[in-house]
Design a protein around this motif. Structure first.
Motif, mmCIF file in Angstrom:
data_model
loop_
_atom_site.group_PDB
_atom_site.id
_atom_site.type_symbol
_atom_site.label_atom_id
_atom_site.label_comp_id
_atom_site.label_asym_id
_atom_site.label_seq_id
_atom_site.Cartn_x
_atom_site.Cartn_y
_atom_site.Cartn_z
ATOM 1 N N LYS A 285 -31.809 99.481 -10.935
ATOM 2 C CA LYS A 285 -32.264 100.822 -10.209
ATOM 3 C C LYS A 285 -33.407 101.238 -11.344
ATOM 4 O O LYS A 285 -33.187 102.354 -11.823
ATOM 5 C CB LYS A 285 -30.963 101.862 -10.360
ATOM 6 C CG LYS A 285 -31.174 102.888 -9.730
ATOM 7 C CD LYS A 285 -30.566 102.933 -8.383
ATOM 8 C CE LYS A 285 -30.610 104.140 -7.533
ATOM 9 N NZ LYS A 285 -29.752 104.226 -6.408
ATOM 10 N N GLY A 286 -34.326 100.657 -11.265
ATOM 11 C CA GLY A 286 -35.534 101.062 -11.869
ATOM 12 C C GLY A 286 -35.702 100.606 -13.330
ATOM 13 O O GLY A 286 -36.938 100.797 -14.082
ATOM 14 N N LEU B 31 -36.085 100.433 -4.939
ATOM 15 C CA LEU B 31 -36.814 101.677 -4.977
ATOM 16 C C LEU B 31 -35.888 102.513 -4.242
ATOM 17 O O LEU B 31 -35.221 102.276 -2.980
ATOM 18 C CB LEU B 31 -37.985 101.376 -4.216
ATOM 19 C CG LEU B 31 -38.945 100.405 -4.592
ATOM 20 C CD1 LEU B 31 -40.059 100.407 -3.980
ATOM 21 C CD2 LEU B 31 -39.003 100.842 -6.324
ATOM 22 N N GLU B 32 -36.168 103.882 -4.691
ATOM 23 C CA GLU B 32 -35.229 104.949 -3.622
ATOM 24 C C GLU B 32 -35.924 105.055 -2.352
ATOM 25 O O GLU B 32 -37.149 104.891 -2.402
ATOM 26 C CB GLU B 32 -35.333 106.299 -4.693
ATOM 27 C CG GLU B 32 -34.840 106.292 -5.980
ATOM 28 C CD GLU B 32 -33.203 106.317 -5.639
ATOM 29 O OE1 GLU B 32 -32.694 107.024 -4.570
ATOM 30 O OE2 GLU B 32 -32.370 105.780 -6.329
ATOM 31 N N CYS B 33 -35.194 105.360 -1.444
ATOM 32 C CA CYS B 33 -36.012 105.699 -0.138
ATOM 33 C C CYS B 33 -35.083 106.449 0.856
ATOM 34 O O CYS B 33 -33.833 106.500 0.416
ATOM 35 C CB CYS B 33 -36.510 104.406 0.492
ATOM 36 S SG CYS B 33 -35.217 103.132 0.739
ATOM 37 N N ALA B 34 -35.402 106.700 1.731
ATOM 38 C CA ALA B 34 -34.636 107.486 2.665
ATOM 39 C C ALA B 34 -34.022 106.563 3.989
ATOM 40 O O ALA B 34 -34.518 105.653 4.089
ATOM 41 C CB ALA B 34 -35.382 108.646 3.232
ATOM 42 N N GLY B 35 -33.012 106.974 4.203
ATOM 43 C CA GLY B 35 -32.342 106.060 5.206
ATOM 44 C C GLY B 35 -30.920 105.505 5.194
ATOM 45 O O GLY B 35 -31.090 105.096 4.078
ATOM 46 N N ASP C 6 -30.171 102.452 6.301
ATOM 47 C CA ASP C 6 -30.292 101.168 6.157
ATOM 48 C C ASP C 6 -31.391 100.601 4.906
ATOM 49 O O ASP C 6 -31.937 99.556 5.103
ATOM 50 C CB ASP C 6 -30.876 100.446 7.373
ATOM 51 C CG ASP C 6 -31.735 101.414 8.242
ATOM 52 O OD1 ASP C 6 -31.894 102.547 7.759
ATOM 53 O OD2 ASP C 6 -32.515 100.696 8.973
ATOM 54 N N CYS C 7 -31.373 101.633 4.180
ATOM 55 C CA CYS C 7 -32.520 101.237 3.030
ATOM 56 C C CYS C 7 -31.525 100.775 2.018
ATOM 57 O O CYS C 7 -30.349 101.074 1.530
ATOM 58 C CB CYS C 7 -33.258 102.508 2.548
ATOM 59 S SG CYS C 7 -33.818 102.445 0.752
ATOM 60 N N ALA C 8 -31.930 99.853 1.087
ATOM 61 C CA ALA C 8 -31.332 98.838 0.021
ATOM 62 C C ALA C 8 -30.816 99.986 -1.084
ATOM 63 O O ALA C 8 -29.924 99.769 -1.546
ATOM 64 C CB ALA C 8 -32.221 97.927 -0.242
ATOM 65 N N GLY C 9 -31.921 100.890 -1.303
ATOM 66 C CA GLY C 9 -31.572 101.778 -2.296
ATOM 67 C C GLY C 9 -30.614 102.895 -2.220
ATOM 68 O O GLY C 9 -29.831 103.351 -3.028
ATOM 69 N N ALA C 10 -30.223 103.052 -0.964
ATOM 70 C CA ALA C 10 -29.154 103.957 -0.315
ATOM 71 C C ALA C 10 -27.518 103.365 -0.833
ATOM 72 O O ALA C 10 -26.867 103.997 -1.086
ATOM 73 C CB ALA C 10 -29.088 104.145 1.197
ATOM 74 N N ASP C 11 -27.626 102.134 -0.643
ATOM 75 C CA ASP C 11 -26.197 101.404 -0.940
ATOM 76 C C ASP C 11 -26.054 100.639 -2.359
ATOM 77 O O ASP C 11 -25.221 100.346 -2.709
ATOM 78 C CB ASP C 11 -26.110 100.216 -0.131
ATOM 79 C CG ASP C 11 -25.833 100.938 1.533
ATOM 80 O OD1 ASP C 11 -25.371 102.286 1.549
ATOM 81 O OD2 ASP C 11 -26.263 100.361 2.435
ATOM 82 N N PHE C 12 -27.030 100.863 -3.138
ATOM 83 C CA PHE C 12 -27.071 100.444 -4.548
ATOM 84 C C PHE C 12 -26.274 100.700 -5.630
ATOM 85 O O PHE C 12 -25.893 101.984 -5.617
ATOM 86 C CB PHE C 12 -28.420 100.592 -5.425
ATOM 87 C CG PHE C 12 -28.517 99.934 -6.590
ATOM 88 C CD1 PHE C 12 -29.141 98.585 -6.761
ATOM 89 C CD2 PHE C 12 -28.003 100.760 -8.130
ATOM 90 C CE1 PHE C 12 -29.112 97.962 -8.165
ATOM 91 C CE2 PHE C 12 -28.127 100.001 -9.015
ATOM 92 C CZ PHE C 12 -28.620 98.943 -9.086
ATOM 93 N N LYS C 13 -25.330 99.805 -6.029
ATOM 94 C CA LYS C 13 -24.298 100.171 -7.034
ATOM 95 C C LYS C 13 -24.013 98.741 -7.732
ATOM 96 O O LYS C 13 -24.278 97.798 -7.291
ATOM 97 C CB LYS C 13 -23.136 100.722 -6.472
ATOM 98 C CG LYS C 13 -22.285 99.659 -5.314
ATOM 99 C CD LYS C 13 -21.048 100.660 -5.036
ATOM 100 C CE LYS C 13 -20.549 100.028 -3.576
ATOM 101 N NZ LYS C 13 -21.049 100.802 -2.509
#
Length: 159
Positions: free
Chosen positions: A11-12, A71-75, A77-84
């Motif tokens: 995450k960055g 990367l952070e992004c909107a939506g 289905d964005c990989a960043g939205a589900d990152f953990k």
């Protein structure tokens, strides 16, 4: 022979993590690419352009530790939205031919979900991503330069 290598998502802080791994394992980075070096990055936030799109650190004789910044992004289905932590690793397969890549990708996709179809990528390899029916994330990457290197070795052996 197929090779398999871990592909880590951060995450960055990929650069910080890989500098740490380099201090632990030694070696030199291969294939360092930043998001700002990729096609279509013109509308990307400036802060994201300096983040790592791909980095590789050889480990031992035939293993490579690879990574990227998510990367952070909107939506949704964005990989960043589900990152953990826990879903931030994929297994990267390097088959010996395009045909083998197709076969492996199709088998892994059966009952799973294609994340990125297998196709020629902007960096020149044949690449795709799939999550198998057990939730394991896979990357299949056939490097066309393998064919050229193999042909050169055959020509040298026959000379």
């Amino acid at each position: 022979m197929i090779t398999i290598n871990p592909y880590l998502n951060f995450k960055g802080n990929t650069e910080e993590a890989f500098n740490f791994y380099k201090s632990v394992f030694g070696g030199e980075f291969l294939g360092l690419m930043r998001f700002g070096d990729t096609p279509g990055c013109e509308n990307m936030p400036e802060a994201d352009k300096s983040k790592i799109m791909h980095i590789a650190l050889p480990l031992g004789k035939n293993n490579i530790l690879m990574g990227t910044d998510v990367l952070e992004c909107a939506g949704a289905d964005c990989a960043g939205a589900d990152f953990k932590v826990g879903n931030n690793i994929s297994l990267s397969l390097s088959p010996e031919s395009e045909e083998e890549a197709d076969k492996l990708f199709a088998a892994l996709a059966e009952g799973g979900q294609v994340v990125m179809p297998l196709e020629k990528a902007f960096w020149g390899d044949y690449f795709g991503m799939v999550t198998d029916k057990f939730g394991i994330q896979w990357m299949v990457n056939y490097a066309y330069q393998q064919e050229a290197a193999g042909a050169e070795r055959v020509a040298e052996a026959n000379a």
